[in-house]
Design a protein around this motif. Structure first.
Motif, PDB file in Angstrom:
ATOM      1  N   ASN A 177     -69.171  -4.862  20.386  1.00  0.00           N
ATOM      2  CA  ASN A 177     -67.795  -4.474  20.163  1.00  0.00           C
ATOM      3  C   ASN A 177     -67.777  -3.037  19.695  1.00  0.00           C
ATOM      4  N   GLN A 178     -67.371  -2.178  20.604  1.00  0.00           N
ATOM      5  CA  GLN A 178     -67.452  -0.769  20.311  1.00  0.00           C
ATOM      6  C   GLN A 178     -66.522  -0.363  19.178  1.00  0.00           C
ATOM      7  N   ALA A 179     -65.306  -0.890  19.205  1.00  0.00           N
ATOM      8  CA  ALA A 179     -64.341  -0.457  18.201  1.00  0.00           C
ATOM      9  C   ALA A 179     -64.776  -0.885  16.810  1.00  0.00           C
ATOM     10  N   ALA A 180     -65.262  -2.119  16.706  1.00  0.00           N
ATOM     11  CA  ALA A 180     -65.664  -2.608  15.388  1.00  0.00           C
ATOM     12  C   ALA A 180     -67.062  -2.124  15.045  1.00  0.00           C
TER      13      ALA A 180
ATOM     14  N   THR B 288     -69.807  -3.379  16.128  1.00  0.00           N
ATOM     15  CA  THR B 288     -70.739  -4.487  15.933  1.00  0.00           C
ATOM     16  C   THR B 288     -71.630  -4.650  17.154  1.00  0.00           C
TER      17      THR B 288
ATOM     18  N   THR C 206     -61.949  -8.593  15.585  1.00  0.00           N
ATOM     19  CA  THR C 206     -61.502  -7.265  15.961  1.00  0.00           C
ATOM     20  C   THR C 206     -61.307  -7.223  17.460  1.00  0.00           C
ATOM     21  N   ARG C 207     -60.467  -6.301  17.864  1.00  0.00           N
ATOM     22  CA  ARG C 207     -60.222  -6.109  19.291  1.00  0.00           C
ATOM     23  C   ARG C 207     -60.121  -4.610  19.524  1.00  0.00           C
ATOM     24  N   ASP C 208     -60.889  -4.129  20.479  1.00  0.00           N
ATOM     25  CA  ASP C 208     -60.813  -2.709  20.815  1.00  0.00           C
ATOM     26  C   ASP C 208     -59.415  -2.404  21.338  1.00  0.00           C
ATOM     27  N   PHE C 209     -58.822  -1.345  20.889  1.00  0.00           N
ATOM     28  CA  PHE C 209     -57.592  -0.806  21.474  1.00  0.00           C
ATOM     29  C   PHE C 209     -56.519  -1.869  21.694  1.00  0.00           C
TER      30      PHE C 209
ATOM     31  N   GLN D 193     -63.442  -9.839  19.510  1.00  0.00           N
ATOM     32  CA  GLN D 193     -64.806 -10.058  19.038  1.00  0.00           C
ATOM     33  C   GLN D 193     -64.781 -10.532  17.598  1.00  0.00           C
ATOM     34  N   GLU D 194     -65.763 -11.332  17.294  1.00  0.00           N
ATOM     35  CA  GLU D 194     -65.903 -11.758  15.908  1.00  0.00           C
ATOM     36  C   GLU D 194     -66.825 -10.790  15.187  1.00  0.00           C
TER      37      GLU D 194
ATOM     38  N   PHE E 142     -67.628   6.307  20.901  1.00  0.00           N
ATOM     39  CA  PHE E 142     -67.440   6.346  22.349  1.00  0.00           C
ATOM     40  C   PHE E 142     -68.185   7.508  22.984  1.00  0.00           C
TER      41      PHE E 142
END
Lengths: 502, 1130
Positions: A347-350, A352, B451-454, B442-443, B563
Motif C-alpha cells: 500500500n503505497q499511500a500508507a 505498508t 487505508t486507501r490510496d487516493f 488495505q489493512e 511515489f
C-alpha cells in the motif's frame, strides 16, 4: 416406447456418471500447478527449499557481540525491542513475528517441506540421472535446514552425550495430514541423518542454476559440509571440504574489505555485501522476511562502545587497524554496513508492505577460517597461519604483505598463556593448538559481527558469557547452561513436542 | 417447426371449433336465451379459455382470446365459471342477457405451491421451512436491485445494506449463516438455475468499498419488474436438493411468464425516483469556524507551521495561506500575502466563514428512471412473456452514473396434447456505470487502521473533509489544497480520476418437460450464461495521482514522496520522478461462463382409493463455471494526446521491484455434479414423510478424489392436523400443520482445497530483479483428512390458520449444529506450514422465527391486511482452533471469532479514561503495564489470550430482525407502509480520532468537549489533540496505536438496533369506465418513499445509518428515495 425412453435416460445417466464425472471433476479449480512432473518444476520447488528467515536478529544479542547501550537506544519497533531484550538476557520468547526463533523454526521446516516434496516427486517420477542434480540440491537443502535447527534449538554436538541430548524432529517425508506426530529424537540421530544427506547429496550436485548464489552450488555445498564437520570435530573432512569450497585461488575469492569496501559509500558497501554477482565471497545468500535493517543499528542490546572497542577499534593481530568503518553518529547507532532492505510495497499511500533483507548464509571467509581451525587442531600450524594471514590481509587497513604477515610462532606468542578454560569443546583443544584456535575465534568474532556466527562458536566451544546492563549488574551464562538451547516454539510445545529444560 | 406440425396444429384447432359449434347448435335447438359477456381479471385484462358450465347440465362454453363468451341458459339457471388460478364463481342468470364477469385471483391457490427451483411441491406436502413472497408485494419502486427489497420481509433472513451502491450486494444471511471462515452468502436460483456472481467475494470483502464490490450482486442484471415471486428456503429439508451448495440457504426467484389463452397484453411501467441529498444534520460535524479554532490549537501545539504545511504530504487552508505568503507578484513587487499575524488572521477569516456544504457540492438530486415495457400473452399451445427494461441513474454524486438495459424473453410451447412442454428463455442485461476512481483498501495491522490510496469517494470526502476548505475561491476559480504532495481539488479530481464499468450478461435457457405417462414426467433443463465486465480506471495526467508521481519540488519532498523511485542499482542515486508525462489507465476484465444441465424424472401416484400418495423425484445435474480476471496497469497513458503511450521504463522497474505486478491474469474453474432423489409419501394427505438424498461431487480439491463426493440427506415429516375430523368441524381453526425435519447440509469451503498439496508458482522476493527466480511454493500441504463443512439441523415448524385463514401464523424453531467447519490452526510448524486450514471448529445456532399475516377488514370497498414477522437466533462458536488477532476482533468487519461467542463478534479495548496529558489509557491493570511506555501493550496483531483484556460488545450481525407491513385498499386507492427492524448487534463508530490531524480534517461535534488542560480528564472522555512534544515524548507509532485503540475501544461502539420506516406507498387505480374510454386495460399511479426515516437508532450514532460501513471507495449509504410510478396496460 416407454421402455426405450427409460433406457435412453438410464444409459445417459450412466454414461454421465461413469465417464464424465470423474474426468470433469479432475479439472484444476484455479491456477495452481497441477503436477510436479518435470525437472524444471522440481527445480522451482527447490528455489523455496532454503530457510528464508533471519537468525541474526535473535542470535547476535545472545552472544558477546552485544552490550547494553542504555534506555535511550530503542528499535522503535515493539516486537523487535522485546526480542532484542529477551534474547540478551537469554529469556524465552513466544513471539511469532519475523526475526524471532519461532519464525526461523517455521521457515526452516517450510524449506524442509519443499525439499522433501522435491525428493518425493523425484521418487514418484522414477528418479534417474535427469533428476540427480536436483536430488543433490534437495538433500543439501534438507540437511542445511535441519543442521541450523539443531544448532539453534538443541545442545552443541558432543560425541559423549549426543545420543541422549534432545534433537529436533528430522523430517524426511511430506506431511499429508492436518496434524502429524513428530519426535525430537536425539542429536546423534540428527547429525547422522544430516551427514547422510550431505554425503549422498554432494556428489550429485551440478552447478546448473539460474542464480547460483541462491543455491547449493558445489562450492556452497562443500562450505556447508566444512561447517558441519567442524561441529563434529572431524578435522580432515573440514580441510577437504573447505579446500573444495575455496578453490585454487582462495585469496581472490575472499571478501576484500580493504580494497572493495572501505573506500566506498555506505550504500555501496551494503550493495556489495549481499551481492550475488559482484562479491565472490558469497557462497549462499537468502532473502529473508526481516525488519532487521530497521533496527540493527538502533537496538539497545547491540554494539555499544565497549563492544566496538573490543571488536574493532583495537585493530587486529597483524598490527593494523581493521578496515571496517564503524558508522553511526554515536554508540547509540554504531553499525557496519551489511544490510539493505527490499521493501515490497502493498500500500503505497500508507507506506505498508513487507520488508526483506538479504543475508549471507555461507561465505569463503568462514570456510577459510574453518580450515584454519582444522589445521590448528591437527597441529599443522603453518597452514593454519597461512589461512589466518589471508583472512587478515583483506580486512586490515594498509595491509602490507611484506611486513604484516604473521608466522606461526608469532601467533603462538601473541596468545601465550591464553586461559585453557575459556574454550572447552567436547573434543578438547591441545595446548599447542590453543593460541591458533583463540586467534581464529577472535578474528571470526570481528569479521562476522552481525552475521550471527559468533553464537555458534560460543556454543561449540562452550564459552561462558557475561552480559552487563547499563547499571553494571552482570548476568552470567555458565558453561553447559540449558539456556544455550533456544526454546522451541510454544505452538510446538502445545502439541506435545518436549520443551528444552529450563 | 415443420410443416406437418403446423398442419396438425391447425387441424386440432379446427376440431375444437367444430366442437363448440356443435354445442352451440345443440343449445339453439332447445330455444334458451343466449347470454353474452366479457370475462376479465381484476385488472381488466381479458381472460381467454375460462370455462362456463350451466350447472345441472352438460352444457358448457369457453371464452375466446378477447374474453368474450356466449352461452345458452334459462333464467334462473346457475353458471359456474372457473379458470386455473382464479376463484371459481357461480352466477344465477336473471333477466339480463349480458353478464360481464370479473375473475378474482385465487391467492390461496397460488400460495399452496412451493417452487423449490427443482420441483413445484404442494404446500400441504412440503415438509421444509420456506416462505413464498410475491414480488409485487415487496417491490420497492425506484430500487433497481431486487435483493434489497427482501429486507425485513422474511423471518430469519437478514438483509443489511452495508453499501447502497448499485451493483453491490447487501449482506444477506439466512438463519445466521453456517460457516465461520467460509462463504456465508445464500445461493440465488433464477428459474431453477444457480445464479453465480461474477466475482466471488467474502463478507468482509463486501464491506470493503473496493471497485469489485460493484460486481458482487448476483441479481443486479435482473429487472425487478420481471420477478414474479421469491421462495426462501431455510432449513435442511427445504434446501435438500441443493445438497452441497445450500449450507447458507437458498433464495429462489421465479420470473414472469405468459398464461395460456391470454389476450396479448402490453404493459408499460415507469418509475421516477428522486434521492435526497445527505445533510450535515445527520453527521454531527464542526462547522468551519469551530474547525478553524481547532486548527489554531494545532498551530499552538507545533503543527501547521510553514515548512510542514508547505512541503508536507497533506495541506488544507494553512497550505493555501503559506502559498500566498510565498507567492511573489512581480508586477506589484509584493508578496500576495504579508506574513504578519494580522494579515494571516484576515486571510484565514474567509475560510472560517466558508462553511462549505460538501454534500451540496458533490451530490445532485438527479432522478433515476426505470422504464419497463412488457408483453405477455398465450394461446392454446404457447405462452410468451417478453420485457425490455431501461434503468438510468444520472448519479447521486457528480462521480456516479448508471445505465442498465435488461431484456427478457420467455416462451413456452405445449405440444403433443400438452404432454410435451418446451420452454425457451433468453435473459440479458447491459450495464454501464461510472464510479469514482478507487484503489483497493488495505489493512495496516501494525497501527490498526484501514487505508486507501487516493480515496475520492464523494460521500467519504464530504464527511471527512474540513468545511473550512472551499471548492472554489472568491473569484469562482477552483481552489486547490494539497494531497500526497500534489495539488488537489475534489471537483477537478473527480473529473480526472474515474472508473467506467461495462457489464454485459446474457443467459439462454431451455427446458423440456415430457409426460411419459400420467404418472411419470421427464424434465430436461439446460442453461448457459456468459457475463463479462470491463472496467477502466482512468487517471488522467491532470489528476492528483499523476501529480503525486511528479511531486519532487524540494529535497524534503523527494525524500518523503513514496511515489518517486530510488534505483537500488545506483546506491547513491536520489529519488526521481518516473511518471514524467501522462496518466495511468488501469483496465480490468472479469468474465463468467457457466452452464447447467439437469435431467430429472418425476413419478407421482395415488393408491388405494387415493389414500396413499407417493412421489419419487430423482435426477442428475452438472454445473460448470469458469471465471477469469485480468488486470493491467498502463503507465504513461496520455489522455490528452489521443491515448499515445509514453512510458518511462523506470516506472515499470519501480513497480516490479516493489513487487506490484503491472498486469495479472487469473482463472478459476468450478465443476459440480450431483445426483439426487426425493421420496414423498403421504397417507390421505394427513401424514407426510419426505426423504431426500443428495450425492454431490466437486472439483474444488482438484485431482484428489478423496472427499470429492459428499452424501447429504434430510428427513422431514408433516402432520396436516386440519385434515383430521376433529379439526375439520372447528369454526375457529381453519388450518393446522406440524412440520418436523432433520437433515444434513454441507459446503465444500473455497478457502481449503488441499486434499492434495496445493502448489502455486511465485516469484522470489529478492532485492534485485536479476536475482529473482520463479519458484513453486507449497501453498498448502496435503490434508488427506479435509472434508466438507457440515451442518445438522432440526427444524420444528407449525402453521396455523384461524377464521378461514384470515389469521395465518407460522412458527419455526431450529437447532443447528455446524461441525467440521474450516478454521485456521497454529501447528507445530514441523510439517512446514505453521498455520493450516482444517476442519476444526464447531458452531451452534438455535433460533426461532415467527410470522403472522392477517386480513383485518375485508369488505367490498375496504380491505386491510397486516403482516408481521420476527426472528431471533443465538449463535455460539463452540470449538475453534484459530486465534483471531486483535485487529479482526475489534474492527467489526465480521472476522473476529472466539469460542463462546457468535461468529463475527465485536470486541473492544477497555477505555480507562484519559491521563493527565489528555491521552486515552488502556490496560493499566495488566501486570506488564509500564507507565513510562503506556502503549507498548497495544498490539493489534496479538493473538495470545487476547480475550483476557478485550471486552465483548456483541455480535456484528443482527440476531433479531423482522418487519411489519400494513396495506389498505379503499375502492381504487391503496396505501401501504412497511417498517423493518433489526437488533442485537453492535456497530463500531467511525474512526474519528488520530494521533496527528491535518488541516484537511473535520471533527465530530464531541470535539468541543475535548481535553484541553490538565484536570479535564475528570470531566471528559474525548482525547486531546496531541501536541508535537507529546508525540515526541510518547513516540509517534505508539500514539498512532493509542488513538486507534481508542477508536476501537468501549468508548466507540453503538447499538446496531434500529427500526426503519422502510417504505410508504400510495397508489390509485383508475376505474374501469375511465380506462375503457382511454382504450386501455389498466392505469395505475403511485407514490412511494423508500427509507424515509429511522424511527429508532442509538443516539450515539447521531442519526447515521447503522447498516452502512463507512469504508469509502465506491460505497454509499442507502438513500432516501421518493418515487413516482405509472403503470399502463393495453
Amino acid at each position: 416406447m416407454k421402455n426405450i425412453k427409460f433406457n435412453i435416460i438410464k444409459v445417459l445417466a450412466f454414461v454421465l456418471l461413469a465417464s464424465s464425472c470423474n474426468d470433469v471433476l479432475d479439472e484444476t479449480p484455479d491456477n495452481r500447478i497441477e503436477a510436479l512432473d518435470t525437472p524444471e518444476k522440481i527445480a522451482e520447488l527447490l528455489v523455496g527449499a532454503y530457510p528464508d528467515a533471519a537468525y541474526v536478529p535473535f542470535l547476535e544479542p545472545m552472544s558477546d557481540n552485544a552490550g547494553d547501550k542504555g534506555p535511550s537506544a530503542d528499535t522503535g519497533i515493539d516486537f523487535a525491542t522485546t526480542l532484542n531484550k529477551r534474547m540478551y538476557f537469554w529469556d524465552d520468547i513466544n513471539d511469532t513475528d519475523d526475526d524471532t526463533p519461532t519464525n526461523y523454526w517455521n521457515r526452516a521446516y517450510k524449506a524442509i517441506a519443499q525439499a522433501n516434496q522435491a525428493l518425493a516427486s523425484i521418487e514418484a517420477l522414477g528418479g534417474g540421472s535427469t533428476y540427480n542434480a536436483l536430488k543433490g540440491e534437495a538433500l543439501l537443502c534438507r540437511a542445511y535446514a535441519h543442521f541450523m535447527l539443531v544448532s539453534i534449538f538443541s545442545k552443541a554436538y558432543s560425541s559423549a552425550t549426543a545420543s541422549t541430548d534432545m534433537g529436533i524432529p528430522y523430517v524426511t517425508k511430506p506431511e499429508t495430514v492436518l496434524l502429524a506426530k513428530y519426535e525430537r529424537g536425539n542429536v546423534a540421530q540428527v547429525y547422522s541423518q544430516i551427514q547422510n544427506d550431505i554425503e549422498t547429496g554432494i556428489p550429485l550436485i551440478k552447478d546448473e542454476y539460474n542464480v547460483p548464489a541462491y543455491h547449493f552450488t558445489k562450492r556452497a555445498a562443500h562450505a556447508f559440509a566444512s561447517r558441519f564437520y567442524l561441529n563434529k570435530g572431524d578435522w580432515q573432512k573440514v580441510i577437504d571440504h573447505s579446500t573444495e569450497a575455496l578453490g585454487t585461488n582462495a585469496l581472490n575469492v575472499l571478501r576484500n574489505w580493504t580494497t572493495n569496501y572501505a573506500p566506498k559509500t555506505y550504500s555501496e558497501q551494503n550493495y556489495f555485501y549481499a551481492s550475488s554477482t559482484d562479491e565472490p565471497a558469497n557462497l549462499l545468500l537468502v532473502s529473508a522476511s526481516s525488519l532487521y535493517n530497521r533496527f540493527h543499528y538502533s537496538a539497545r542490546y547491540q554494539m555499544n562502545s565497549a563492544i566496538a572497542s573490543k571488536l574493532f577499534f583495537g585493530g587486529n593481530i597483524s598490527g593494523n587497524d581493521w578496515s571496517f568503518g564503524i558508522y553511526g553518529s554515536s554508540d547509540l547507532y554504531y553499525n557496519i554496513p551489511k544490510f539493505q532492505e527490499y521493501f515490497k510495497v502493498t500500500n503505497q499511500a500508507a507506506g505498508t508492505g513487507n520488508a526483506f533483507v538479504t543475508y549471507v548464509l555461507l561465505s569463503t571467509d568462514e570456510v577459510l577460517l574453518n580450515r584454519a581451525e582444522a589445521y590448528a587442531m591437527l597441529g599443522q600450524f603453518d597452514k593454519a597461519t597461512t589461512d589466518i594471514n589471508w583472512s587478515l590481509s583483506v580486512k586490515s587497513d594498509n595491509y602490507n604483505p611484506a611486513t604484516d604477515v604473521l608466522t606461526a610462532s608469532e601467533i603462538a606468542t601473541l596468545y601465550q598463556g591464553f586461559p585453557t578454560t575459556t574454550y572447552t569443546p567436547f573434543y578438547g583443544i591441545p595446548g599447542a593448538s590453543l593460541p591458533f584456535v583463540a586467534a581464529i575465534l577472535d578474528i571470526k568474532q570481528t569479521i562476522f559481527y552481525n552475521d550471527g556466527l559468533r553464537w555458534f562458536d560460543i556454543k561449540r566451544h562452550n564459552v561462558e558469557l557475561t552480559h552487563t546492563d547499563i547499571l553494571g549488574n552482570s548476568y552470567k551464562l555458565p558453561k553447559n547452561d540449558n539456556r544455550r538451547q533456544v526454546q522451541i516454539p510454544e505452538s510446538a510445545q502445545s502439541f506435545g513436542i518436549p520443551q528444552n529444560p529450563r | 417447426m415443420t410443416n406437418s406440425n403446423i398442419y396438425s396444429m391447425k387441424r386440432k384447432l379446427t376440431c375444437v371449433l367444430t366442437f363448440f359449434l356443435v354445442l352451440t347448435m345443440q343449445f339453439a335447438f332447445t330455444q334458451e336465451k343466449s347470454i353474452k359477456g366479457k370475462i376479465t381479471d381484476s385488472n381488466g385484462v381479458p381472460l381467454g379459455g375460462v370455462t362456463i358450465i350451466v350447472e345441472g347440465s352438460n352444457r358448457g362454453a369457453a371464452s375466446n382470446f378477447d374474453g368474450d363468451y356466449t352461452i345458452l341458459a334459462k333464467t334462473g339457471s346457475v353458471l359456474k365459471v372457473s379458470f386455473i388460478g382464479m376463484k371459481t364463481q357461480t352466477i344465477t342468470v336473471g333477466s339480463q342477457t349480458t353478464i360481464n364477469i370479473v375473475m378474482d385471483e385465487d391467492r390461496e391457490n397460488l400460495d399452496t405451491v412451493v417452487i423449490t427451483g427443482y420441483q413445484n411441491v404442494k404446500r400441504e406436502l412440503f415438509t421444509g421451512a420456506s416462505q413464498t413472497i410475491k414480488a409485487a408485494d415487496i417491490k420497492l419502486d425506484g430500487e433497481a436491485d431486487i435483493s434489497r427489497a427482501l429486507e425485513g420481509r422474511v423471518a430469519g433472513v437478514s438483509v443489511q445494506n452495508v453499501t447502497g451502491t448499485f451493483g453491490a450486494s447487501p449482506r444477506i444471511t439466512i438463519r445466521g449463516s453456517s460457516s465461520i471462515l467460509g462463504d456465508t452468502k445464500p445461493i440465488w436460483i433464477i428459474d431453477g438455475v444457480i445464479q453465480e456472481e461474477i466475482v466471488n467475494l467474502s463478507v468482509s470483502d463486501l464491506v470493503s468499498g473496493d471497485a469489485n464490490t460493484l460486481l458482487s450482486s448476483a441479481v443486479a442484471g435482473l429487472n425487478a419488474s420481471d420477478v414474479e415471486s421469491f421462495e426462501i428456503l431455510k432449513d435442511a429439508s427445504a434446501t435438500a436438493l441443493y445438497g452441497a451448495r445450500a449450507l447458507n440457504g437458498v433464495v429462489v426467484i421465479t420470473t414472469k411468464s405468459g398464461k395460456k389463452n391470454q389476450k396479448p397484453t402490453f404493459n408499460y411501467a415507469a418509475e421516477y425516483a428522486v434521492r435526497d441529498i445527505p445533510r450535515y444534520t445527520n453527521y454531527d460535524l464542526l462547522n468551519s469556524q469551530e474547525t478553524v479554532s481547532v486548527y489554531r490549537e494545532m498551530e499552538t501545539k507545533g503543527f501547521l507551521n510553514l515548512p510542514s504545511s508547505f512541503q508536507g504530504r497533506y495541506g488544507g487552508i494553512y497550505n493555501i495561506m503559506y502559498r500566498a505568503i510565498n507567492n511573489f507578484d512581480e508586477t506589484t513587487g509584493q508578496f500576495q500575502l504579508q506574513n504578519t499575524p494580522e494579515a494571516r488572521a484576515r486571510f484565514l477569516q474567509q475560510y472560517e466563514l466558508a462553511n462549505t456544504n460538501w454534500f451540496k457540492t458533490l451530490f445532485s438530486a438527479a432522478p433515476t428512471q426505470t422504464h419497463t415495457l412488457s408483453f405477455s400473452g398465450g394461446g392454446e399451445n404457447s405462452t410468451s412473456y417478453a420485457s425490455l427494461g431501461y434503468y438510468t441513474d444520472g448519479g447521486w454524486t457528480v462521480a456516479d452514473r448508471v445505465r442498465r438495459i435488461t431484456g427478457n424473453l420467455r416462451n413456452t410451447y405445449f405440444l403433443m396434447d400438452d404432454k410435451l412442454k418446451i420452454t425457451t428463455q433468453l435473459q440479458g442485461s447491459i450495464r454501464n456505470q461510472l464510479a469514482p476512481g478507487t484503489f483497493a483498501r488495505q489493512e495496516d495491522v501494525v497501527s490498526g487502521s484501514y487505508t486507501r490510496d487516493f480515496d475520492i469517494n464523494p460521500f467519504s470526502y464530504a464527511i471527512n473533509t474540513s468545511r473550512a476548505l472551499r471548492p472554489r475561491d472568491a473569484d469562482g476559480n477552483l481552489e486547490y489544497s494539497r494531497y500526497n504532495w500534489a495539488p488537489f481539488n475534489i471537483l477537478d479530481e473527480l473529473k480526472n480520476n474515474g472508473i467506467e464499468l461495462n457489464v454485459s450478461d446474457i443467459k439462454f435457457q431451455g427446458q423440456g418437460e415430457y409426460e411419459i405417462n400420467k404418472n411419470i414426467t421427464y424434465n430436461f433443463l439446460g442453461s448457459a450464461r456468459y457475463a463479462t465486465s470491463n472496467g477502466e480506471h482512468a487517471i488522467t495526467e491532470n489528476s492528483n495521482v499523476a501529480g503525486a508521481y511528479r511531486a519532487d519540488e524540494t529535497t524534503i519532498v523527494q525524500d518523503q514522496n513514496t511515489f518517486l523511485f530510488s534505483d537500488p542499482d545506483f546506491p547513491n542515486s536520489r529519488p526521481k520522478v518516473v511518471l514524467p508525462v501522462g496518466g495511468i489507465l488501469i483496465t480490468s476484465k472479469n468474465t463468467l461462463v457457466t452452464y447447467t444441465f439437469r435431467n430429472t424424472l418425476d413419478f407421482t401416484k395415488r393408491f388405494n382409493n387415493e389414500a396413499h400418495g407417493i412421489r419419487i423425484y430423482g435426477g442428475q445435474e452438472y454445473r460448470y463455471t469458469d471465471r477469469t480476471e485480468t488486470k493491467n496497469t498502463g503507465y504513461g497513458y496520455q489522455f490528452s494526446r489521443g491515448g499515445t503511450v509514453f512510458t518511462d521504463p523506470d516506472i515499470l522497474k519501480k513497480a516490479i521491484l516493489e513487487g506490484n505486478p503491472y498486469f495479472s491474469a487469473e482463472e478459476t474453474r468450478q465443476r459440480e455434479v450431483s445426483f439426487f432423489a426425493n421420496l414423498t409419501y403421504d397417507f390421505e394427505k394427513k401424514y407426510v414423510l419426505n426423504v431426500t438424498g443428495n450425492y454431490e461431487g466437486s472439483n474444488r480439491a482438484g485431482k484428489s478424489s478423496d472427499s470429492r463426493w459428499l452424501p447429504t440427506y434430510t428427513i422431514g415429516g408433516k402432520w396436516n392436523v386440519d385434515k383430521e375430523d376433529f379439526i375439520k368441524k372447528s369454526d375457529i381453526v381453519s388450518s393446522l400443520a406440524f412440520r418436523p425435519s432433520y437433515g444434513l447440509v454441507a459446503l465444500l469451503a473455497d478457502n481449503a482445497t488441499n486434499n492434495l498439496a496445493v502448489f502455486r508458482s511465485q516469484i522470489t522476493d529478492r532485492t534485485y530483479n536479476d536475482d529473482r527466480e520463479n519458484y513453486i511454493d507449497i501453498e498448502d500441504l496435503q490434508n488427506s483428512e479435509l472434508t466438507w463443512e457440515k451442518t445438522l439441523e432440526l427444524n420444528l415448524g407449525v402453521d396455523v390458520g384461524f377464521f378461514h385463514n384470515r389469521i395465518m401464523l407460522n412458527f419455526d424453531a431450529y437447532f443447528r449444529k455446524g461441525k467440521d467447519l474450516i478454521d485456521l490452526i497454529r501447528t507445530t510448524g514441523i510439517g512446514g506450514e505453521s498455520l493450516k486450514l482444517g476442519n476444526n471448529s464447531e458452531m451452534t445456532t438455535n433460533g426461532i422465527e415467527f410470522q403472522v399475516n392477517t386480513v383485518n377488514i375485508d369488505s367490498d370497498d375496504f380491505r386491510w391486511k397486516t403482516g408481521f414477522n420476527i426472528s431471533h437466533f443465538n449463535q455460539e462458536v463452540t470449538s475453534l482452533k484459530q486465534e483471531s488477532n486483535v485487529f479482526d476482533l475489534v474492527t467489526g468487519t465480521g472476522r473476529g471469532n472466539a469460542i463462546g461467542y457468535p461468529k463475527g463478534a465485536l470486541f473492544s479495548y477497555k477505555f480507562e479514561g484519559l491521563n493527565n496529558y489528555g491521552l486515552p489509557t488502556f490496560l493499566t491493570e495488566d501486570p506488564d503495564f509500564n507507565p513510562a511506555k503506556p502503549y507498548d501493550l497495544i498490539d493489534f496483531q496479538d493473538t495470545d489470550k487476547v480475550l483476557d483484556y478485550l471486552v465483548y460488545e456483541g455480535p456484528t450481525e443482527a440476531n433479531v430482525s423482522g418487519g411489519l407491513s400494513n396495506s389498505f385498499t379503499y375502492k381504487n386507492w391503496d396505501f401501504s407502509f412497511f417498517i423493518s427492524f433489526s437488533a442485537g448487534n453492535k456497530v463500531r463508530l467511525a474512526s474519528a480520532y488520530k494521533s496527528k490531524y491535518t488541516d484537511l480534517d473535520v471533527f465530530p461535534r464531541e470535539f468541543v468537549n475535548r481535553w484541553i488542560a490538565s484536570g479535564d480528564e475528570n470531566i471528559t472522555n474525548v482525547p486531546t489533540i496531541a501536541s508535537q512534544s507529546v508525540l515526541q515524548a510518547f513516540g509517534e507509532n505508539e500514539l498512532e496505536r493509542a488513538y486507534n485503540a481508542y477508536n476501537y475501544s468501549t468508548a466507540r461502539t453503538a447499538d446496531g438496533d434500529f427500526i426503519r420506516m422502510k417504505n410508504i406507498a400510495l397508489g390509485y387505480n383508475f376505474d374501469k369506465q375511465t380506462i375503457n374510454k382511454l382504450g386501455i386495460s389498466n392505469f395505475r399511479l403511485s407514490l412511494q418513499t423508500t427509507n424515509p426515516f429511522l424511527i429508532y437508532s442509538d443516539s450515539k450514532l447521531g442519526g447515521q445509518d447503522p447498516e452502512f460501513f463507512r469504508s469509502g471507495g465506491v460505497a454509499y449509504p442507502i438513500s432516501r428515495l421518493f418515487t413516482f410510478s405509472l403503470n399502463v396496460g393495453f
